[in-house]
Design a protein around this motif. Structure first.
Motif, PDB file in Angstrom:
ATOM      1  N   GLU A 111       0.835  -1.206   0.000  1.00 12.06           N
ATOM      2  CA  GLU A 111       0.000   0.000   0.000  1.00 12.06           C
ATOM      3  C   GLU A 111       0.870   1.256   0.000  1.00 12.06           C
ATOM      4  O   GLU A 111       1.850   1.342   0.731  1.00 12.06           O
ATOM      5  CB  GLU A 111      -0.913   0.012   1.231  1.00 12.06           C
ATOM      6  CG  GLU A 111      -1.808  -1.202   1.363  1.00 12.06           C
ATOM      7  CD  GLU A 111      -2.790  -1.382   0.218  1.00 12.06           C
ATOM      8  OE1 GLU A 111      -3.070  -0.394  -0.483  1.00 12.06           O
ATOM      9  OE2 GLU A 111      -3.274  -2.502   0.024  1.00 12.06           O
ATOM     10  N   GLY A 112       0.503   2.232  -0.825  1.00 12.70           N
ATOM     11  CA  GLY A 112       1.187   3.515  -0.825  1.00 12.70           C
ATOM     12  C   GLY A 112       2.306   3.593  -1.836  1.00 12.70           C
ATOM     13  O   GLY A 112       2.878   2.584  -2.259  1.00 12.70           O
ATOM     14  N   VAL A 113       2.645   4.836  -2.207  1.00 13.43           N
ATOM     15  CA  VAL A 113       3.622   5.058  -3.275  1.00 13.43           C
ATOM     16  C   VAL A 113       5.023   4.624  -2.876  1.00 13.43           C
ATOM     17  O   VAL A 113       5.878   4.389  -3.746  1.00 13.43           O
ATOM     18  CB  VAL A 113       3.633   6.553  -3.686  1.00 13.43           C
ATOM     19  CG1 VAL A 113       2.310   6.933  -4.323  1.00 13.43           C
ATOM     20  CG2 VAL A 113       3.929   7.460  -2.489  1.00 13.43           C
ATOM     21  N   ASP A 114       5.298   4.519  -1.570  1.00 15.03           N
ATOM     22  CA  ASP A 114       6.620   4.107  -1.121  1.00 15.03           C
ATOM     23  C   ASP A 114       6.681   2.637  -0.732  1.00 15.03           C
ATOM     24  O   ASP A 114       7.692   2.175  -0.191  1.00 15.03           O
ATOM     25  CB  ASP A 114       7.054   4.966   0.084  1.00 15.03           C
ATOM     26  CG  ASP A 114       7.216   6.433  -0.284  1.00 15.03           C
ATOM     27  OD1 ASP A 114       7.689   6.705  -1.407  1.00 15.03           O
ATOM     28  OD2 ASP A 114       6.869   7.301   0.539  1.00 15.03           O
ATOM     29  N   SER A 115       5.627   1.875  -1.025  1.00 15.12           N
ATOM     30  CA  SER A 115       5.615   0.460  -0.662  1.00 15.12           C
ATOM     31  C   SER A 115       6.613  -0.323  -1.505  1.00 15.12           C
ATOM     32  O   SER A 115       7.014   0.099  -2.600  1.00 15.12           O
ATOM     33  CB  SER A 115       4.215  -0.131  -0.840  1.00 15.12           C
ATOM     34  OG  SER A 115       3.858  -0.161  -2.213  1.00 15.12           O
ATOM     35  N   THR A 116       7.001  -1.466  -0.991  1.00 15.30           N
ATOM     36  CA  THR A 116       7.901  -2.354  -1.740  1.00 15.30           C
ATOM     37  C   THR A 116       7.286  -2.745  -3.076  1.00 15.30           C
ATOM     38  O   THR A 116       7.973  -2.801  -4.113  1.00 15.30           O
ATOM     39  CB  THR A 116       8.214  -3.607  -0.909  1.00 15.30           C
ATOM     40  OG1 THR A 116       8.786  -3.217   0.333  1.00 15.30           O
ATOM     41  CG2 THR A 116       9.168  -4.537  -1.649  1.00 15.30           C
ATOM     42  N   PHE A 117       5.982  -3.011  -3.069  1.00 12.15           N
ATOM     43  CA  PHE A 117       5.291  -3.374  -4.306  1.00 12.15           C
ATOM     44  C   PHE A 117       5.418  -2.271  -5.350  1.00 12.15           C
ATOM     45  O   PHE A 117       5.778  -2.523  -6.511  1.00 12.15           O
ATOM     46  CB  PHE A 117       3.826  -3.667  -3.997  1.00 12.15           C
ATOM     47  CG  PHE A 117       2.979  -3.940  -5.205  1.00 12.15           C
ATOM     48  CD1 PHE A 117       3.171  -5.082  -5.967  1.00 12.15           C
ATOM     49  CD2 PHE A 117       1.971  -3.062  -5.587  1.00 12.15           C
ATOM     50  CE1 PHE A 117       2.394  -5.343  -7.084  1.00 12.15           C
ATOM     51  CE2 PHE A 117       1.183  -3.310  -6.690  1.00 12.15           C
ATOM     52  CZ  PHE A 117       1.388  -4.446  -7.442  1.00 12.15           C
ATOM     53  N   GLU A 118       5.151  -1.017  -4.962  1.00  9.74           N
ATOM     54  CA  GLU A 118       5.206   0.097  -5.906  1.00  9.74           C
ATOM     55  C   GLU A 118       6.622   0.320  -6.417  1.00  9.74           C
ATOM     56  O   GLU A 118       6.822   0.634  -7.593  1.00  9.74           O
ATOM     57  CB  GLU A 118       4.674   1.369  -5.240  1.00  9.74           C
ATOM     58  CG  GLU A 118       3.172   1.385  -5.013  1.00  9.74           C
ATOM     59  CD  GLU A 118       2.378   1.679  -6.268  1.00  9.74           C
ATOM     60  OE1 GLU A 118       2.985   1.884  -7.343  1.00  9.74           O
ATOM     61  OE2 GLU A 118       1.140   1.701  -6.174  1.00  9.74           O
ATOM     62  N   ARG A 119       7.608   0.143  -5.561  1.00  8.97           N
ATOM     63  CA  ARG A 119       9.003   0.384  -5.977  1.00  8.97           C
ATOM     64  C   ARG A 119       9.474  -0.631  -7.013  1.00  8.97           C
ATOM     65  O   ARG A 119      10.248  -0.303  -7.918  1.00  8.97           O
ATOM     66  CB  ARG A 119       9.931   0.360  -4.758  1.00  8.97           C
ATOM     67  CG  ARG A 119       9.728   1.505  -3.790  1.00  8.97           C
ATOM     68  CD  ARG A 119      10.967   1.708  -2.916  1.00  8.97           C
ATOM     69  NE  ARG A 119      11.418   0.477  -2.293  1.00  8.97           N
ATOM     70  CZ  ARG A 119      10.986   0.036  -1.105  1.00  8.97           C
ATOM     71  NH1 ARG A 119      10.065   0.730  -0.445  1.00  8.97           N
ATOM     72  NH2 ARG A 119      11.475  -1.076  -0.586  1.00  8.97           N
ATOM     73  N   HIS A 120       9.009  -1.877  -6.882  1.00  5.91           N
ATOM     74  CA  HIS A 120       9.479  -2.927  -7.797  1.00  5.91           C
ATOM     75  C   HIS A 120       8.579  -3.102  -9.022  1.00  5.91           C
ATOM     76  O   HIS A 120       8.980  -3.770  -9.974  1.00  5.91           O
ATOM     77  CB  HIS A 120       9.589  -4.259  -7.048  1.00  5.91           C
ATOM     78  CG  HIS A 120      10.758  -4.322  -6.117  1.00  5.91           C
ATOM     79  ND1 HIS A 120      12.026  -4.668  -6.544  1.00  5.91           N
ATOM     80  CD2 HIS A 120      10.854  -4.083  -4.784  1.00  5.91           C
ATOM     81  CE1 HIS A 120      12.853  -4.641  -5.516  1.00  5.91           C
ATOM     82  NE2 HIS A 120      12.176  -4.293  -4.432  1.00  5.91           N
ATOM     83  N   LEU A 121       7.392  -2.521  -8.992  1.00  2.80           N
ATOM     84  CA  LEU A 121       6.426  -2.739 -10.075  1.00  2.80           C
ATOM     85  C   LEU A 121       6.929  -2.283 -11.445  1.00  2.80           C
ATOM     86  O   LEU A 121       6.694  -2.988 -12.440  1.00  2.80           O
ATOM     87  CB  LEU A 121       5.102  -2.050  -9.727  1.00  2.80           C
ATOM     88  CG  LEU A 121       3.939  -2.252 -10.696  1.00  2.80           C
ATOM     89  CD1 LEU A 121       3.587  -3.737 -10.817  1.00  2.80           C
ATOM     90  CD2 LEU A 121       2.716  -1.456 -10.241  1.00  2.80           C
TER      91      LEU A 121
END
Length: 386
Positions: free
Chosen positions: A79-89
């Motif tokens: 969740e959120g722009v700084d999440s691990t998911f967002e960083r690696h997407l």
């Protein structure tokens, strides 16, 4: 080399690995419709019965992927722009997610994921992926169809009995040291003789009907695709042409329909006005099939005698979600399809799909939702792009 971004639910708060209650699980070779269970090549990266659906479990994928030169990133931070998911997407070739802890692939996220080629659901249900955006981008969407359908069907039966027999409050009286027999039974009934209806009779809905037949209930169903006369005769089913017709006569209503724009908030105040007073509503499909506050009003007013749900929106549900504290509820945190038995099958199916995709081999049609820019396989009969 492919970068695989895998979003799984967090580890147990008591630590990983847990102490297992059993040494093994039954061997299941096929499903009731004749489909075989997942059959990946080589050894699994885990022992059947292990907890692999959490971050440390990694679906047992690391050994296979790294031995073939691929990168695996596993996280629960989504969740959120700084999440691990967002960083690696942005540089992920493959995203693996679960219905229980979904990484929502919105049109904006799909646009951000410039390299994305495969969105894979470890389990069943792909509505956390915007299928229209995926199709437009040429992203393949797949899920491990039928891997945990029976798991969910069993959960429905459990929830039904728990509500009708008033099990959960009665158990709490016992835990608290009481012997409040009269209090326990003032809301306890027999399921025998009741009218049970399922809205949608696909893999899970039909499995629920089969499991409830021995309880000597009257079985009803609605589905856009009517079942065969043979199945209707076998289960003595009453078919309804609309959900509204079904809810007027059923004592227990089970939701199994997919989530489309047309089914979102299907159960709102208007629908609850049609529901037989004192009915029970079971929802293991998707939380957004129900209007959140309309459910609360229906339970508090007595229109519903109880609501048991395994699905919420959003997921995970916030701490102040009213379904957590409304009366006569039997809520669970979306666990129905992730029993240790189910995890064996959907983790093995995830590996099978990855092997096919990475080796450029055809993925089983029953696993496909979107392929080549269009709905395909199971997706063609289960979803809509508009």
């Amino acid at each position: 080399m492919a970068k695989v971004l895998c979003v799984l639910y967090p580890d147990p708060v008591t630590g990983y690995p847990p102490k297992y209650a059993r040494d093994d699980i039954p061997v299941i070779k096929g499903y009731p419709n004749g489909q075989t269970v997942p059959s990946p090549e080589g050894e699994l990266g885990f022992k059947p019965g292990d907890l692999v659906g959490c971050v440390s479990g990694e679906l047992g994928l690391r050994k296979y992927l790294e031995s073939h030169g691929h990168e695996l990133v596993v996280t629960s931070d989504k969740e959120g722009v700084d999440s691990t998911f967002e960083r690696h997407l942005p540089d992920a070739d493959i995203v693996i997610s679960q219905p229980f802890w979904p990484a929502y692939l919105t049109p904006e996220r799909i646009a951000k994921a410039k390299k994305l080629k495969l969105a894979l659901t470890a389990g069943i249900g792909s509505d956390h992926v915007d299928l229209k955006a995926a199709a437009a981008r040429g992203v393949t969407v797949a899920e491990v169809t039928f891997s945990n359908s029976i798991s969910v069907a069993e959960h429905v039966v459990m929830m039904t009995l728990s509500l009708v027999r008033n099990y959960l409050p009665s158990h709490q009286f016992a835990v608290n040291g009481g012997w409040n027999i009269a209090d326990c039974v003032t809301r306890s009934y027999d399921l025998e003789g009741m009218h049970f209806g399922t809205i949608a009779a696909g893999r899970i809905g039909l499995a629920v009907l089969r499991r409830l037949k021995p309880f000597d209930v009257h079985l009803h169903y609605y589905d856009p695709h009517r079942l065969s006369p043979q199945i209707e005769a076998e289960l003595n089913l009453t078919y309804h042409e609309t959900p509204q017709s079904l809810v007027k006569v059923c004592d227990v209503i089970n939701l199994q329909t997919p989530l489309y724009p047309s089914t979102e908030h299907m159960f709102d105040d208007r629908m609850f006005e049609l529901v037989k007073r004192g009915a029970y509503l079971i929802n293991t499909a998707r939380g957004k099939l129900c209007d959140r506050d309309a459910v609360v009003r229906a339970v508090e007013s007595g229109r519903l005698a109880g609501y048991a749900g395994d699905v919420w929106y959003p997921q995970p549900a916030p701490v102040d979600h009213p379904w957590r504290r409304m009366p006569y509820e039997g809520m669970t945190p979306h666990i129905s399809g992730t029993s240790l038995s189910a995890q064996h099958r959907y983790a093995a199916g995830t590996l099978e799909i990855l092997q096919c995709f990475l080796d450029r081999k055809p993925i089983r049609p029953e696993y496909l939702i979107v392929d080549g820019g269009n709905l395909a396989g199971t997706g063609a009969g289960s979803y809509k792009l508009d």
